[in-house]
Design an enzyme around this catalytic site. Structure first.
Site, mmCIF file in Angstrom:
data_model
loop_
_atom_site.group_PDB
_atom_site.id
_atom_site.type_symbol
_atom_site.label_atom_id
_atom_site.label_comp_id
_atom_site.label_asym_id
_atom_site.label_seq_id
_atom_site.Cartn_x
_atom_site.Cartn_y
_atom_site.Cartn_z
ATOM 1 N N ILE A 198 0.851 -1.197 0.000
ATOM 2 C CA ILE A 198 0.000 0.000 0.000
ATOM 3 C C ILE A 198 0.885 1.244 0.000
ATOM 4 O O ILE A 198 1.692 1.408 0.911
ATOM 5 C CB ILE A 198 -0.898 0.043 1.261
ATOM 6 C CG1 ILE A 198 -1.588 -1.300 1.490
ATOM 7 C CG2 ILE A 198 -1.885 1.187 1.173
ATOM 8 C CD1 ILE A 198 -2.278 -1.417 2.852
ATOM 9 N N LYS A 212 5.828 0.594 12.761
ATOM 10 C CA LYS A 212 5.219 1.240 11.597
ATOM 11 C C LYS A 212 4.590 2.584 11.951
ATOM 12 O O LYS A 212 4.738 3.560 11.217
ATOM 13 C CB LYS A 212 4.201 0.288 10.964
ATOM 14 C CG LYS A 212 4.881 -0.951 10.355
ATOM 15 C CD LYS A 212 3.870 -2.023 9.987
ATOM 16 C CE LYS A 212 4.583 -3.275 9.463
ATOM 17 N NZ LYS A 212 3.675 -4.437 9.376
#
Lengths: 447, 447
Positions: free
Chosen positions: B138, B207
């Site tokens: 993504i 992340k």
């Protein structure tokens, strides 16, 4: 880098133009901090300043004559937010020929003249960027030319018109008729007084034409895209979709098939399990299937002043820093550099279908219908026919008409159309049958 | 442009390394057509070639000594796919100091040493890119530094660990216990034999640390992020979530509040109406709230060889064309150029909460609990306490213990913790109470 030539002329100060000017003027420091560029709005060009005045922009920026901005050697970027394909085309061409980069949100212009305008830009050593043309604030154009550049794109499925999605959501969630849902959209400022461009599917077609060109690296013939809107949709079919486990969405579809590229805009039944089925109200989303990433989806507000201005300013920032020219000059996705797409017609498509046939309650009709489908090599997946519950007794003289709802397995659309022609000519069939395609979750290839 | 210095050395040929080499070698023509660059893989550096051999890569590419690749003047890009923070850090530093651009998928390395590595890159006039470090295929890092560059980012909510999301989906949909769902994930190759990094929430924390730095333009102290995993989650609470209209997701949250930036990883109750609630199985999604775009969401496969390789190759292409350096040099979002974030501790957060208190069925306990919440200025929103249905009769001697489920309005977490300390010390409370935060749809500001 543009260095001393990075002033901006904004042409057209409507909803998006006003929001863009607002962002550039009020968030000047934020933009400088994030982009690393000073983005200087030097001109607001429009025939009518009333909206610009209402928004409180400094009158020193107002200019009626585009030529003044084009003649200013410090102007490097012209932002075209006029809309339409006539005046906007002339403005864009004049700006490019004057050696100005163009940033535009104009989907109609790009769908019809994108390749030509890109050629004109190259001839003048400048760029055209258009993130804001598709899906408003969602950076989906960047996904196609950058984020997913390592992928062979196999399919795009977009809910790219917020007006239509709002109307369909009202029909699904509240059981509103199309006419009532449209009125609600107009009351809430989500549909224009004349909603034709949206509800006819034409706006969605503009967007899928632009995205498909980048995705498949082919020139798209806009006029060859079969377009069907939501304006002919019956509440009855929306309700049957729900009973069968589907949601009706206006989908803009572009699909690389063996025989060619199938691009179409259509109300479609989509399984409740598919992420696009969740997208409700005025939100937009685009599902992209790449050979390496599999399914990725981009979701957000596809229209409105500020979301669209966000996309416009991201293009201005990339252009001002000279970054966008790297994409524009290097990447092989732009439609001026590629061949024509082999676009499939409606009749060449294969799909699953939902069909509603209005039959008078006479014995043997279902057998006739089944045999017609069989003759056209169409395999029936499910049949739903219910007893009448005593309705319409006031029309005692007329025949009782009941809907027969049939879903069929993957079939050629040409065969479907031929079969429905025959079915509709049966004496027992009381109205033109309704056919809606059923869109399955696209398979992921993952390399 | 790198012109004669665009050969690629890939270091680490595991799952992602193998998929990246595959993409570069097998899809060479596709990549050349789409990126406009010839992306030449010159070295596969690893200590063990067995995986590379299995995948059928030409032995001429194999090299055990990184230095050979670094000494090759035609190598312009080193792709670090070793993982971890020790060897990978050394490899990355050596590559940067040798004047090679680095592309990496290594979230742990960047979460701990991102700012330092970016500084080292700048000192050596090269770049570090890391699209593949967060959310696999993504393109969400690009959204933060490019697509949404015109936005003040207000909040990020991510489902960024596919293993956890798969396990939670199994618990929600199949009523599996955590232990059984973990076994299913391991059987399906969606969890490692040692799943600690994933289920502890640490991977999600890596992340969100990387994304929050770009979003808020602040250096993030990884060690100051409160992290809670799904490994302590009870099926009972997952079921109560469902009854109350929520879904349990492991959310990585970064939120700009007035007092500072709140970053945390936590199992959270999220309303079924929020798009993140739809994200099921191994899929990931990141919701980003910008002041101009409002809510945009990015959905797809957050792990796996090919999706991650897609992101790696998009960075390679941008680096090879010299485009990425435009972002790296101009944009103000990189953590080497900004100040430290003021990160809030858990105790400073305000949220709504779900609480499950195990009480023996003695009169007056609910009154005691209510009064303790009241004393700590916590306002109760709902209470759910049910009659026992004759269970546990075999333990006739023990007190009957029933869950009391309470949701509270927006409260300070410090107050919640103090109240629960008191509640847990009541005689009638049989076990440590469970507290889970309830995450509401973030408000959109739209300018």
């Amino acid at each position: 880098m543009l260095s001393r030539k990075n002033k901006i002329a904004l042409v057209g100060c409507g909803t998006v133009g006003g929001a863009t000017a607002n962002l550039l003027l009020k968030d000047r420091e934020l933009l400088a901090a994030r982009t690393g560029q000073s983005l200087d709005l030097a001109y607001i060009v429009d025939q009518d300043y009333s909206h610009a005045k209402e928004l409180g922009f400094p009158a020193s920026l107002f200019e009626r004559d585009l030529q003044v901005a084009l003649d200013d050697p410090e102007v490097g970027i012209v932002v075209e937010l006029v809309g339409g394909t006539t005046v906007a085309k002339e403005i864009t061409e004049r700006a490019l020929e004057a050696g100005k980069h163009v940033v535009t949100a104009n989907k109609a212009l790009l769908a019809h003249h994108g390749a030509d305008l890109i050629e004109t830009a190259r001839a003048n050593k400048v760029t055209v960027s258009f993130e804001a043309s598709c899906a408003g604030g969602i950076p989906v154009i960047r996904a196609l030319y950058d984020g997913l550049v390592a992928n062979r794109i196999e399919a795009l499925y977009g809910i790219v018109n917020g007006t239509c999605n709002y109307i369909l959501t009202e029909m699904v969630h509240r059981g509103a008729t199309y006419a009532d849902a449209l009125k609600a959209a107009q009351r809430n400022g989500l549909a224009e007084a004349d909603p034709t461009l949206d509800v006819s599917g034409l706006d969605s077609a503009h967007k899928i034409a632009i995205m498909a060109a980048l995705a498949f690296q082919r020139r798209i013939d806009f006029d060859a895209i079969p377009v069907q809107g939501i304006d002919t949709l019956h509440l009855q079919d929306v309700m049957y979709a729900d009973r069968l486990g589907y949601v009706v969405k206006l989908l803009a579809i572009a699909h690389q098939e063996e025989a060619g590229i199938s691009i179409r805009v259509r109300p479609s039944f989509i399984s409740r399990e598919h992420p696009l089925a969740w997208v409700s109200g005025p939100f937009n989303a685009v599902s992209i299937y790449g050979h390496a990433t599999g399914h990725t989806m981009y979701y957000g507000r596809g229209a409105g002043g500020m979301p669209t201005a966000s996309a416009v300013v991201s293009d201005i920032a990339g252009t001002a820093a000279g970054i966008y020219s790297g994409f524009f000059e290097n990447r092989g996705v732009w439609p001026d550099q590629v061949g024509d797409a082999h676009q499939l017609s409606n009749r060449q498509i294969t799909s699953r279908y939902y069909v509603r046939i209005m039959v008078s309650d006479s014995p043997g009709t279902l057998a006739q219908i089944s045999s017609i489908f069989g003759n056209h090599r169409i395999s029936i997946a499910s049949v739903l026919q219910e007893e009448l519950t005593g309705a319409d007794e006031s029309h005692g003289e007329e025949r009782q008409v009941v809907p027969v709802v049939i879903t069929v397995h993957e079939s050629k659309e040409a065969n479907m159309l031929a079969a429905l022609d025959e079915i509709d000519s049966l004496d027992a069939v009381a109205a033109k049958s309704v056919m809606i395609n059923i869109v399955d979750e696209h398979p992921e290839s993952l390399g």
